[in-house]
Design a protein around this motif. Sequence first.
Motif, PDB file in Angstrom:
ATOM      1  N   GLU A  11       2.417  31.126  12.425  1.00 26.65           N
ATOM      2  CA  GLU A  11       2.845  32.572  12.734  1.00 26.65           C
ATOM      3  C   GLU A  11       3.359  32.317  14.262  1.00 26.65           C
ATOM      4  N   LEU A  12       2.609  31.369  14.962  1.00 25.70           N
ATOM      5  CA  LEU A  12       2.931  31.470  16.512  1.00 25.70           C
ATOM      6  C   LEU A  12       4.471  31.033  16.878  1.00 25.70           C
ATOM      7  N   SER A  13       4.924  30.360  15.798  1.00 27.44           N
ATOM      8  CA  SER A  13       6.440  30.144  16.143  1.00 27.44           C
ATOM      9  C   SER A  13       7.449  31.120  16.469  1.00 27.44           C
ATOM     10  N   LEU A  14       6.833  32.367  15.637  1.00 27.80           N
ATOM     11  CA  LEU A  14       7.401  33.733  15.805  1.00 27.80           C
ATOM     12  C   LEU A  14       7.564  34.134  17.375  1.00 27.80           C
ATOM     13  N   TYR A  15       6.539  33.669  18.038  1.00 28.68           N
ATOM     14  CA  TYR A  15       6.338  34.129  19.619  1.00 28.68           C
ATOM     15  C   TYR A  15       7.090  33.049  20.728  1.00 28.68           C
ATOM     16  N   ARG A  16       7.787  32.273  20.259  1.00 26.76           N
ATOM     17  CA  ARG A  16       8.344  31.245  21.297  1.00 26.76           C
ATOM     18  C   ARG A  16       9.268  31.973  21.898  1.00 26.76           C
ATOM     19  N   GLU A  17      10.115  32.633  21.331  1.00 24.00           N
ATOM     20  CA  GLU A  17      11.337  33.193  22.239  1.00 24.00           C
ATOM     21  C   GLU A  17      10.559  34.172  23.504  1.00 24.00           C
ATOM     22  N   TYR A  18       9.647  35.038  22.771  1.00 22.63           N
ATOM     23  CA  TYR A  18       8.961  35.898  23.705  1.00 22.63           C
ATOM     24  C   TYR A  18       8.289  34.992  24.942  1.00 22.63           C
ATOM     25  N   THR A  19       7.649  34.074  24.547  1.00 21.56           N
ATOM     26  CA  THR A  19       6.711  33.117  25.602  1.00 21.56           C
ATOM     27  C   THR A  19       7.837  32.574  26.498  1.00 21.56           C
ATOM     28  N   VAL A  20       8.878  32.052  25.836  1.00 18.43           N
ATOM     29  CA  VAL A  20       9.863  31.513  27.065  1.00 18.43           C
ATOM     30  C   VAL A  20      10.498  32.624  27.871  1.00 18.43           C
ATOM     31  N   GLY A  21      10.731  33.704  27.305  1.00 18.96           N
ATOM     32  CA  GLY A  21      11.222  35.069  28.189  1.00 18.96           C
ATOM     33  C   GLY A  21      10.167  35.148  29.321  1.00 18.96           C
ATOM     34  N   LEU A  81       6.173  19.317  30.113  1.00 23.18           N
ATOM     35  CA  LEU A  81       7.347  19.731  29.301  1.00 23.18           C
ATOM     36  C   LEU A  81       7.820  21.157  29.565  1.00 23.18           C
ATOM     37  N   ILE A  82       6.939  22.165  29.413  1.00 24.85           N
ATOM     38  CA  ILE A  82       7.315  23.441  29.903  1.00 24.85           C
ATOM     39  C   ILE A  82       8.187  23.704  31.166  1.00 24.85           C
ATOM     40  N   ALA A  83       7.607  22.790  32.292  1.00 23.27           N
ATOM     41  CA  ALA A  83       7.865  22.876  33.459  1.00 23.27           C
ATOM     42  C   ALA A  83       9.415  22.637  33.655  1.00 23.27           C
ATOM     43  N   ARG A  84       9.635  21.521  32.821  1.00 26.42           N
ATOM     44  CA  ARG A  84      11.194  20.751  32.930  1.00 26.42           C
ATOM     45  C   ARG A  84      12.276  21.549  31.981  1.00 26.42           C
ATOM     46  N   VAL A  85      11.789  21.803  30.852  1.00 31.76           N
ATOM     47  CA  VAL A  85      12.587  22.399  29.735  1.00 31.76           C
ATOM     48  C   VAL A  85      12.813  23.857  29.936  1.00 31.76           C
ATOM     49  N   ARG A 104      12.808  12.069  21.535  1.00 36.29           N
ATOM     50  CA  ARG A 104      12.120  12.538  20.238  1.00 36.29           C
ATOM     51  C   ARG A 104      10.721  13.241  20.441  1.00 36.29           C
ATOM     52  N   THR A 105       9.919  12.594  21.462  1.00 36.26           N
ATOM     53  CA  THR A 105       8.810  13.113  21.794  1.00 36.26           C
ATOM     54  C   THR A 105       8.939  14.462  22.495  1.00 36.26           C
ATOM     55  N   VAL A 106      10.017  14.882  23.172  1.00 40.97           N
ATOM     56  CA  VAL A 106      10.169  16.058  23.928  1.00 40.97           C
ATOM     57  C   VAL A 106      10.390  17.319  22.707  1.00 40.97           C
ATOM     58  N   VAL A 107      11.573  16.456  21.759  1.00 42.19           N
ATOM     59  CA  VAL A 107      11.757  17.468  20.694  1.00 42.19           C
ATOM     60  C   VAL A 107      10.531  17.670  19.962  1.00 42.19           C
ATOM     61  N   ARG A 108       9.794  16.946  19.654  1.00 37.75           N
ATOM     62  CA  ARG A 108       8.561  16.953  18.778  1.00 37.75           C
ATOM     63  C   ARG A 108       7.476  17.651  19.537  1.00 37.75           C
ATOM     64  N   ARG A 109       7.401  17.629  20.777  1.00 35.98           N
ATOM     65  CA  ARG A 109       5.975  18.028  21.281  1.00 35.98           C
ATOM     66  C   ARG A 109       6.364  19.422  21.894  1.00 35.98           C
ATOM     67  N   MET A 110       7.721  19.838  22.438  1.00 35.33           N
ATOM     68  CA  MET A 110       8.057  21.031  22.940  1.00 35.33           C
ATOM     69  C   MET A 110       7.324  22.450  22.041  1.00 35.33           C
ATOM     70  N   PRO A 111       7.730  22.451  20.667  1.00 34.75           N
ATOM     71  CA  PRO A 111       7.444  23.667  19.945  1.00 34.75           C
ATOM     72  C   PRO A 111       5.809  23.771  20.032  1.00 34.75           C
ATOM     73  N   ASP A 112       4.936  22.661  20.047  1.00 33.86           N
ATOM     74  CA  ASP A 112       3.650  22.768  20.082  1.00 33.86           C
ATOM     75  C   ASP A 112       3.089  23.282  21.219  1.00 33.86           C
ATOM     76  N   ALA A 113       3.732  22.796  22.306  1.00 30.86           N
ATOM     77  CA  ALA A 113       3.466  23.570  23.516  1.00 30.86           C
ATOM     78  C   ALA A 113       3.744  24.799  23.717  1.00 30.86           C
ATOM     79  N   LEU A 114       4.694  25.272  23.425  1.00 32.82           N
ATOM     80  CA  LEU A 114       5.057  26.744  23.219  1.00 32.82           C
ATOM     81  C   LEU A 114       4.139  27.488  22.542  1.00 32.82           C
TER      82      LEU A 114
END
Length: 164
Positions: A11-21, A81-85, A104-114
Motif C-alpha cells: 500500500e506504500l506505493s499509493l504514497y509515491r506521488e505524495y512523497t515525490v511532491g 537515487l532520490i537525489a538524482r531522479v 534497469r537497476t535504477v528502474v527496479r530500485r527507485m520504487p523501493d526507495a520511494l
Amino acid sequence: MKAVDEVLNPELSLYREYTVGLLRRYFRMSIELGRLPSMLGREFFRSKVSSYRIHSFEDVVILVHDVDRCLSRLDAFSQSLIARVVLQEYSHEEAAAVIGCTRRTVVRRMPDALDKLSEIFLETGLLRPIGQARPAGRAQRNYAEKMDEEACQEDESIEIPLSS
C-alpha cells in the motif's frame, strides 16, 4: 532478494506521488534557505526557479531539517537515487550513468526507495495516511466560527407566508 523483514507494505506505493511532491517542496525550500540538500553536497545541478511563498522562516527550517533526518535513514544507494531522479530530475539513463549502475537497476530500485521513504514520512508524521482528514488550520477555524456567527438561516419554527 530481500529478507522477509525488509518487504515493504504494498500500500506504500499509493504514497509515491505524495512523497515525490514533498521531496520537491523540500528541495525548493532548501534552495530558498540558501543551502543545498545534504544529499547533494557541493555538486552543480539543474534547478527551476520557484515563486513559492513561505509562510514563516521557522516552518521552512523545521521542514528542511525533518526531511533531512528522514533521508539520512535511507541507505546510500537509495539516497543517491532520490537525489538524482527526484531532486535533480535526471532521467533513469542519466541517473544510471552518474551513479554507475544500469538503467534497469535504477528502474527496479527507485520504487523501493520511494516506498521506504514514504514509510519513514508516515512514521514521523510528515505524511498523513490517505483518507485521514486534514486538521483545520487557523484560517479555516476562524472562517468556520465567523460563518456560525453570521448564519443566514432562520429558525425552523418561524412560518413564512407564501405570496399569492
